[in-house]
Design an enzyme around this catalytic site. Sequence first.
Site, short mmCIF file in Angstrom:
data_model
loop_
_atom_site.label_atom_id
_atom_site.label_comp_id
_atom_site.label_asym_id
_atom_site.label_seq_id
_atom_site.Cartn_x
_atom_site.Cartn_y
_atom_site.Cartn_z
CG HIS A 248 1.95 4.41 2.24
ND1 HIS A 248 2.88 4.25 1.22
CD2 HIS A 248 0.95 3.54 1.97
CE1 HIS A 248 2.46 3.32 0.39
NE2 HIS A 248 1.29 2.87 0.82
CB SER B 65 0.52 1.90 -2.32
OG SER B 65 0.97 0.98 -1.37
CG ASP C 151 -13.63 -14.51 0.94
OD1 ASP C 151 -13.34 -14.12 2.10
OD2 ASP C 151 -14.72 -15.05 0.65
#
Length: 260
Positions: free
Chosen positions: A237, A87, A178
């Site tokens: 996936h 991925s 973050d």
Amino acid sequence: MSVELNYHDTGGEGTPLVVVHGLLGSADNWRSHVKQWQARRRVVAVDLRNHGRSPHAEGMSYREMAADLLALMDRLAIDKAHLLGHSMGGKVVISLARLSPQRVASLIVADIAPQAYGHGHDAIFAGLRYLQRGNPANRREADELLAEHVKERPVRLFLATNLERAENGGLALRIGLDQIEAGYPDIMQAPAGEAAFDGPVLVLRGGKSHYVPDSALANLRDVLPNSRLVTLEEAGHWLHAEQPEAFQAAVEEFLDSLDA
């Protein structure tokens, strides 16, 4: 400025296999595969920046993450490696191959195409934020918090691999959430680099996944002209977790063909 990545190195002879996880994954997710492959070759599993035990840093572009990986190869005196990426990690290894092809013996790209993708992780980020605010005391509480936003239990179990014991005795996320959220637009972009990589490539896709549809194959072959495609028909996936034996066998067969 590159980040000094955390890694696990099995040691051994020959051209190493470097394994790169996907978004919100880590080297730990690949332990059973590494155990299988290390019997025959050196394997290095890495944590990308803001993932696993690697440092948190601003910037999630593929050029930056490829530079981190190249710096690790330099640190480990790896002149050339087989690179396996799932991925997001697949886009990282494609980027490195396009930018520094002389350092890449082959690519194994797991269920990703060299293209931009639409945003699809809003519920996951919302769940992780909700978990973060909830300060769970244990994994059961963490799962209940995640379930407010993430309905699929297998996805929650995968996300829970990012939990570690906090100073207060509860559980906390070890990822740089973050930085990952801020860098998410870059993560969705195509790999870095302009040139095609004409070395040997294995592309593995899940038959039940939408990440590498037939419509993406023409572009994939433009970027990776010497690629061979293998579809694991019953996998989605997370094909390496859903069909581990078939995945391991396909990787071994490909690498053996290069050694022959």
